[in-house]
Design a protein around this motif. Structure first.
Motif, PDB file in Angstrom:
ATOM      1  N   LEU A  91       0.824  -1.214   0.000  1.00  0.00           N
ATOM      2  CA  LEU A  91       0.000   0.000   0.000  1.00  0.00           C
ATOM      3  C   LEU A  91       0.860   1.266   0.000  1.00  0.00           C
ATOM      4  CD1 LEU A  91      -2.811  -1.035   2.491  1.00  0.00           C
ATOM      5  CD2 LEU A  91      -2.995  -0.760   0.017  1.00  0.00           C
ATOM      6  N   ALA A  92       1.964   1.253   0.725  1.00  0.00           N
ATOM      7  CA  ALA A  92       2.846   2.417   0.770  1.00  0.00           C
ATOM      8  C   ALA A  92       3.502   2.660  -0.586  1.00  0.00           C
ATOM      9  CB  ALA A  92       3.908   2.233   1.848  1.00  0.00           C
TER      10      ALA A  92
ATOM     11  N   ILE B 190      10.980  18.937   4.784  1.00  0.00           N
ATOM     12  CA  ILE B 190      10.836  18.147   6.010  1.00  0.00           C
ATOM     13  C   ILE B 190       9.437  17.555   6.133  1.00  0.00           C
ATOM     14  CG2 ILE B 190      10.207  20.067   7.496  1.00  0.00           C
ATOM     15  CD1 ILE B 190      12.562  17.227   8.466  1.00  0.00           C
ATOM     16  N   THR B 191       8.432  18.211   5.572  1.00  0.00           N
ATOM     17  CA  THR B 191       7.062  17.700   5.653  1.00  0.00           C
ATOM     18  C   THR B 191       6.936  16.373   4.922  1.00  0.00           C
ATOM     19  OG1 THR B 191       6.257  19.959   5.711  1.00  0.00           O
ATOM     20  CG2 THR B 191       4.653  18.256   5.231  1.00  0.00           C
ATOM     21  N   ASN B 192       7.473  16.300   3.716  1.00  0.00           N
ATOM     22  CA  ASN B 192       7.406  15.046   2.973  1.00  0.00           C
ATOM     23  C   ASN B 192       8.245  13.957   3.627  1.00  0.00           C
ATOM     24  OD1 ASN B 192       5.641  15.977   1.049  1.00  0.00           O
ATOM     25  ND2 ASN B 192       7.263  16.673  -0.308  1.00  0.00           N
TER      26      ASN B 192
ATOM     27  N   ALA C 279       6.281   8.445   8.654  1.00  0.00           N
ATOM     28  CA  ALA C 279       5.018   8.008   9.251  1.00  0.00           C
ATOM     29  C   ALA C 279       4.355   6.921   8.417  1.00  0.00           C
ATOM     30  CB  ALA C 279       4.071   9.193   9.413  1.00  0.00           C
ATOM     31  N   LEU C 280       4.549   6.962   7.110  1.00  0.00           N
ATOM     32  CA  LEU C 280       3.959   5.963   6.227  1.00  0.00           C
ATOM     33  C   LEU C 280       4.620   4.598   6.396  1.00  0.00           C
ATOM     34  CD1 LEU C 280       1.979   5.361   3.873  1.00  0.00           C
ATOM     35  CD2 LEU C 280       3.816   6.038   2.326  1.00  0.00           C
ATOM     36  N   PHE C 281       5.944   4.576   6.534  1.00  0.00           N
ATOM     37  CA  PHE C 281       6.667   3.313   6.619  1.00  0.00           C
ATOM     38  C   PHE C 281       6.901   2.830   8.044  1.00  0.00           C
ATOM     39  CE2 PHE C 281       7.735   4.610   2.295  1.00  0.00           C
ATOM     40  CZ  PHE C 281       7.537   3.412   1.635  1.00  0.00           C
ATOM     41  N   LEU C 282       6.628   3.640   9.042  1.00  0.00           N
ATOM     42  CA  LEU C 282       6.858   3.260  10.430  1.00  0.00           C
ATOM     43  C   LEU C 282       6.086   2.014  10.865  1.00  0.00           C
ATOM     44  CD1 LEU C 282       8.430   4.072  12.954  1.00  0.00           C
ATOM     45  CD2 LEU C 282       6.459   5.430  13.628  1.00  0.00           C
TER      46      LEU C 282
END
Length: 79
Positions: free
Chosen positions: A15-16, A50-52, A58-61
């Motif tokens: 999904l990521a 830094i936002t991306n 956060a997406l892969f954590l």
């Protein structure tokens, strides 16, 4: 439980990657030329934004948390 954690990590990874691919395709879709599409895709993965970077972390954590939890369950001796 270990199999479930591995399946979760695999599904989340798919999904990521699909979300990142959709972002690149979207950058090309909203552009007027090939070079502006490349520029849009590069702006998504700009290392100084830094936002991306935080969004990607956060997406892969959850993948890393699931794999860590799975490995800690495997290494723990059962009584």
């Amino acid at each position: 439980m270990n199999k479930t954690l591995m399946r979760f990590a695999s599904a989340w990874l798919v999904l990521a990657v699909m979300a990142n691919a959709a972002a690149v395709v979207g950058a090309f879709a909203r552009s007027t030329s090939f070079y502006s599409g490349i520029s849009g895709a590069l702006s998504i993965y700009n290392p100084f934004d830094i936002t991306n970077l935080l969004t990607q972390i956060a997406l892969f954590l959850p993948i890393f948390v699931a794999l860590y939890w799975r490995n800690s369950r495997i290494e723990r001796p059962t009584a």
